[in-house]
Design an enzyme around this catalytic site. Structure first.
Site, PDB file in Angstrom:
ATOM      1  N   CYS A  30       0.834  -1.190   0.000  1.00  0.00           N
ATOM      2  CA  CYS A  30       0.000   0.000   0.000  1.00  0.00           C
ATOM      3  C   CYS A  30       0.873   1.246   0.000  1.00  0.00           C
ATOM      4  O   CYS A  30       1.792   1.377   0.822  1.00  0.00           O
ATOM      5  CB  CYS A  30      -0.896  -0.033   1.235  1.00  0.00           C
ATOM      6  SG  CYS A  30      -1.668   1.523   1.666  1.00  0.00           S
ATOM      7  N   GLU A  31       0.607   2.160  -0.913  1.00  0.00           N
ATOM      8  CA  GLU A  31       1.427   3.362  -0.994  1.00  0.00           C
ATOM      9  C   GLU A  31       1.145   4.346   0.142  1.00  0.00           C
ATOM     10  O   GLU A  31       1.906   5.293   0.346  1.00  0.00           O
ATOM     11  CB  GLU A  31       1.220   4.063  -2.338  1.00  0.00           C
ATOM     12  CG  GLU A  31      -0.166   4.636  -2.558  1.00  0.00           C
ATOM     13  CD  GLU A  31      -0.297   5.292  -3.936  1.00  0.00           C
ATOM     14  OE1 GLU A  31      -1.072   6.245  -4.041  1.00  0.00           O
ATOM     15  OE2 GLU A  31       0.368   4.852  -4.889  1.00  0.00           O
ATOM     16  N   HIS A  32       0.077   4.123   0.892  1.00  0.00           N
ATOM     17  CA  HIS A  32      -0.265   5.034   1.989  1.00  0.00           C
ATOM     18  C   HIS A  32       0.439   4.668   3.294  1.00  0.00           C
ATOM     19  O   HIS A  32       0.806   5.559   4.067  1.00  0.00           O
ATOM     20  CB  HIS A  32      -1.777   5.050   2.209  1.00  0.00           C
ATOM     21  CG  HIS A  32      -2.543   5.486   1.008  1.00  0.00           C
ATOM     22  ND1 HIS A  32      -3.731   4.902   0.602  1.00  0.00           N
ATOM     23  CD2 HIS A  32      -2.277   6.445   0.087  1.00  0.00           C
ATOM     24  CE1 HIS A  32      -4.163   5.493  -0.495  1.00  0.00           C
ATOM     25  NE2 HIS A  32      -3.300   6.425  -0.825  1.00  0.00           N
ATOM     26  N   HIS A  33       0.612   3.363   3.555  1.00  0.00           N
ATOM     27  CA  HIS A  33       1.231   2.944   4.811  1.00  0.00           C
ATOM     28  C   HIS A  33       2.453   2.048   4.594  1.00  0.00           C
ATOM     29  O   HIS A  33       3.109   1.669   5.563  1.00  0.00           O
ATOM     30  CB  HIS A  33       0.213   2.195   5.685  1.00  0.00           C
ATOM     31  CG  HIS A  33      -1.009   2.984   6.010  1.00  0.00           C
ATOM     32  ND1 HIS A  33      -2.181   2.881   5.283  1.00  0.00           N
ATOM     33  CD2 HIS A  33      -1.238   3.922   6.965  1.00  0.00           C
ATOM     34  CE1 HIS A  33      -3.090   3.709   5.781  1.00  0.00           C
ATOM     35  NE2 HIS A  33      -2.546   4.357   6.789  1.00  0.00           N
ATOM     36  N   GLN A  61      -5.032  -0.742  -4.712  1.00  0.00           N
ATOM     37  CA  GLN A  61      -5.626  -1.844  -5.465  1.00  0.00           C
ATOM     38  C   GLN A  61      -6.342  -1.340  -6.712  1.00  0.00           C
ATOM     39  O   GLN A  61      -6.322  -1.993  -7.762  1.00  0.00           O
ATOM     40  CB  GLN A  61      -6.587  -2.629  -4.580  1.00  0.00           C
ATOM     41  CG  GLN A  61      -7.146  -3.878  -5.267  1.00  0.00           C
ATOM     42  CD  GLN A  61      -7.927  -4.756  -4.328  1.00  0.00           C
ATOM     43  OE1 GLN A  61      -7.637  -4.829  -3.133  1.00  0.00           O
ATOM     44  NE2 GLN A  61      -8.932  -5.449  -4.832  1.00  0.00           N
ATOM     45  N   HIS A  99      -5.979  -6.310   2.894  1.00  0.00           N
ATOM     46  CA  HIS A  99      -5.035  -5.219   3.118  1.00  0.00           C
ATOM     47  C   HIS A  99      -4.605  -5.180   4.581  1.00  0.00           C
ATOM     48  O   HIS A  99      -5.439  -5.043   5.485  1.00  0.00           O
ATOM     49  CB  HIS A  99      -5.675  -3.881   2.736  1.00  0.00           C
ATOM     50  CG  HIS A  99      -5.909  -3.740   1.263  1.00  0.00           C
ATOM     51  ND1 HIS A  99      -5.231  -2.827   0.492  1.00  0.00           N
ATOM     52  CD2 HIS A  99      -6.740  -4.408   0.423  1.00  0.00           C
ATOM     53  CE1 HIS A  99      -5.635  -2.933  -0.774  1.00  0.00           C
ATOM     54  NE2 HIS A  99      -6.548  -3.878  -0.835  1.00  0.00           N
ATOM     55  N   CYS A 159      -3.147  -2.886   6.044  1.00  0.00           N
ATOM     56  CA  CYS A 159      -3.394  -1.584   6.671  1.00  0.00           C
ATOM     57  C   CYS A 159      -4.771  -1.552   7.333  1.00  0.00           C
ATOM     58  O   CYS A 159      -5.033  -0.690   8.169  1.00  0.00           O
ATOM     59  CB  CYS A 159      -3.259  -0.454   5.651  1.00  0.00           C
ATOM     60  SG  CYS A 159      -4.355  -0.584   4.233  1.00  0.00           S
TER      61      CYS A 159
END
Length: 207
Positions: A98-101, A139, A167, A169
């Protein structure tokens, strides 16, 4: 430091952004900083080699930035006895981050297309998923990149992609929704225009 380029945008195009890539030593120093920030001593025996291990692991996790989807789909086969119906490869396992976490999401991909001028080797579709999965992702973006690459390089009459993933996250942090599955799909060409073809795609996945 050396120059480094990476793909940008939500498609399979070759647009790139340029920036300066840190050296191995700088990357390892950053890992030591994070270890200390987390509350541990990066100089203790068990963590001394961790920065090197982490950077090597990152090299594997994000190898997709140096791989070209066009090269993977470049060879097609035209001697298929006139076959022009759905080609489906389902349950392709993948893992991404995940590019956020920067934590993993893991699942399976289902890819189908209606050939126009030949077919591609079946293993190439699994490799295509891997190329885009081994980048920082969402995704939704991963789904779009896979189908865009198929359309751009194979020119099929239609394509369908569906991803199912859990996920970390969501399951390891935040709401801690263990076992929750996220499903994304996208249709193009005949699959987007004909509900019957969509139904066939979903039915074939469930077999």
């Amino acid at each position: 430091m050396d120059a480094f380029t990476k793909p940008i945008g939500g498609t399979a195009t070759t647009a790139v952004a340029s920036f300066t890539r840190p050296t191995q030593e700088e990357a390892e120093a950053a890992v030591r900083t994070l270890l200390a920030w987390a509350g541990d001593d990066p100089t203790r025996e068990g963590l001394l080699e961790t920065p090197g291990r982490v950077t090597r692991a990152f090299g594997e996790f994000f190898a997709g930035y140096t791989q070209n989807p066009k090269a993977i789909l470049s060879k097609t086969f035209k001697e298929v006895g006139g076959y022009d119906d759905i080609v489906l490869v389902k349950d392709i396992p993948f893992s991404s981050h995940c590019e956020h976490h920067m934590v993993p999401f893991v699942g399976k991909a289902h890819i189908a297309y209606l050939p126009h001028d030949g077919v591609v080797g079946l293993s190439k579709l699994a490799r295509l998923v891997d190329v885009f999965a081994r980048r920082l992702q969402t995704q939704e973006n991963l789904t779009a990149q896979i189908i865009d690459a198929i359309n751009e390089n194979l020119g099929p009459r239609g394509a369908a992609v569906m991803l199912e993933a859990e996920h970390m996250c969501m399951s390891m942090r935040g709401v801690r929704a263990h076992g929750a599955t996220t499903v994304t799909h996208r249709f193009t060409g005949v699959f987007a225009e004909d509900r019957v073809e969509q139904d066939r795609f979903f039915a074939m996945i469930k077999r």
